[in-house]
Design a protein around this motif. Sequence first.
Motif, PDB file in Angstrom:
ATOM      1  N   SER A  26       0.968  -1.121   0.183  1.00 46.91           N
ATOM      2  CA  SER A  26       0.025  -0.050   0.117  1.00 46.91           C
ATOM      3  C   SER A  26       0.953   1.358  -0.059  1.00 46.91           C
ATOM      4  O   SER A  26       0.664   2.241   0.884  1.00 46.91           O
ATOM      5  CB  SER A  26      -0.698  -0.104   1.301  1.00 46.91           C
ATOM      6  OG  SER A  26      -0.264  -0.045   2.264  1.00 46.91           O
ATOM      7  N   ASP A  27       1.841   1.391  -1.000  1.00 44.76           N
ATOM      8  CA  ASP A  27       2.490   2.622  -1.229  1.00 44.76           C
ATOM      9  C   ASP A  27       2.247   2.780  -2.484  1.00 44.76           C
ATOM     10  O   ASP A  27       1.484   2.086  -3.282  1.00 44.76           O
ATOM     11  CB  ASP A  27       4.045   2.422  -0.983  1.00 44.76           C
ATOM     12  CG  ASP A  27       4.760   1.363  -1.915  1.00 44.76           C
ATOM     13  OD1 ASP A  27       4.063   0.790  -2.537  1.00 44.76           O
ATOM     14  OD2 ASP A  27       6.187   1.438  -1.711  1.00 44.76           O
ATOM     15  N   CYS A  28       2.814   4.168  -3.191  1.00 45.42           N
ATOM     16  CA  CYS A  28       2.631   4.542  -4.604  1.00 45.42           C
ATOM     17  C   CYS A  28       2.731   3.548  -5.463  1.00 45.42           C
ATOM     18  O   CYS A  28       2.267   3.378  -6.477  1.00 45.42           O
ATOM     19  CB  CYS A  28       3.463   6.048  -4.563  1.00 45.42           C
ATOM     20  SG  CYS A  28       2.775   6.714  -6.132  1.00 45.42           S
ATOM     21  N   ASP A  29       4.207   2.951  -5.426  1.00 39.53           N
ATOM     22  CA  ASP A  29       4.339   1.937  -6.314  1.00 39.53           C
ATOM     23  C   ASP A  29       3.550   0.924  -6.458  1.00 39.53           C
ATOM     24  O   ASP A  29       2.925   0.322  -7.568  1.00 39.53           O
ATOM     25  CB  ASP A  29       5.870   1.675  -6.196  1.00 39.53           C
ATOM     26  CG  ASP A  29       6.369   0.905  -7.445  1.00 39.53           C
ATOM     27  OD1 ASP A  29       6.169   0.884  -8.275  1.00 39.53           O
ATOM     28  OD2 ASP A  29       7.193  -0.137  -6.714  1.00 39.53           O
ATOM     29  N   GLY A  30       3.059   0.304  -5.426  1.00 36.90           N
ATOM     30  CA  GLY A  30       2.143  -0.839  -5.065  1.00 36.90           C
ATOM     31  C   GLY A  30       0.912  -0.315  -5.670  1.00 36.90           C
ATOM     32  O   GLY A  30       0.442  -1.304  -6.518  1.00 36.90           O
ATOM     33  N   TYR A  31       0.342   0.554  -5.292  1.00 37.41           N
ATOM     34  CA  TYR A  31      -1.184   1.046  -5.925  1.00 37.41           C
ATOM     35  C   TYR A  31      -0.883   1.257  -7.478  1.00 37.41           C
ATOM     36  O   TYR A  31      -1.719   0.681  -8.013  1.00 37.41           O
ATOM     37  CB  TYR A  31      -1.409   2.386  -5.361  1.00 37.41           C
ATOM     38  CG  TYR A  31      -2.160   2.276  -4.087  1.00 37.41           C
ATOM     39  CD1 TYR A  31      -3.709   1.519  -3.954  1.00 37.41           C
ATOM     40  CD2 TYR A  31      -1.804   2.366  -2.499  1.00 37.41           C
ATOM     41  CE1 TYR A  31      -4.505   1.482  -2.801  1.00 37.41           C
ATOM     42  CE2 TYR A  31      -2.554   2.115  -1.553  1.00 37.41           C
ATOM     43  CZ  TYR A  31      -3.770   1.597  -1.816  1.00 37.41           C
ATOM     44  OH  TYR A  31      -4.671   1.473  -0.670  1.00 37.41           O
TER      45      TYR A  31
END
Length: 197
Positions: A26-31
Amino acid sequence: QRFKSTASLIRQAIYEKRPILMTHHSDCDGYSAGFILEEAISQLISKAHPRERFADRLVTRIPSRTPYYDIIDATRDIGFFMTASNRHGERPPLVLIVDNGSTPQDILAIQKVKLFGADVAVIDHHDPGTLDEYGQSVICKEVLEHVNPHLEGLSSYYSASLLAYIVSSYVVDTVPSLIPAVLGAIADRSDVPELKG
């Protein structure tokens, strides 16, 4: 080759109407990676099953707060897909672990979801640790497909969103949006030649 094999696994699940459960950091890269993959999967579901009334049940995306696939995540995912199986008779899903899943820390949780019939594929850029003489990590031996730049002699700077962009381009015959791919890469401080062109 791993990109195409992973895309083929996703395509097969879609054509077989097998649910896909995607869990991502749930960080920017993951989202960003999750959005890219979900868009491609949803497009192919619409093309492959245009009259399917419950197409929304064929793909589910769930963020994970921990920076690895934790046993808590596995328990949550098992509860989710076992409930769907009991209510709707759905098969165990293809679990896609994105921006997580590559390290020895992830093994126990991956093994747990497999015990309940799920297949697992990983799309991640974190260091998987020591590789064996065949260039395989410990995770490679637990999952059907493992996309990771370290397995190709590259670095973690190839973010999960960039990897998801490539996989998605093989899932469906439309060009994925570059915006979330670049956004995720910049947020993860990627430093690769592809971002400088």
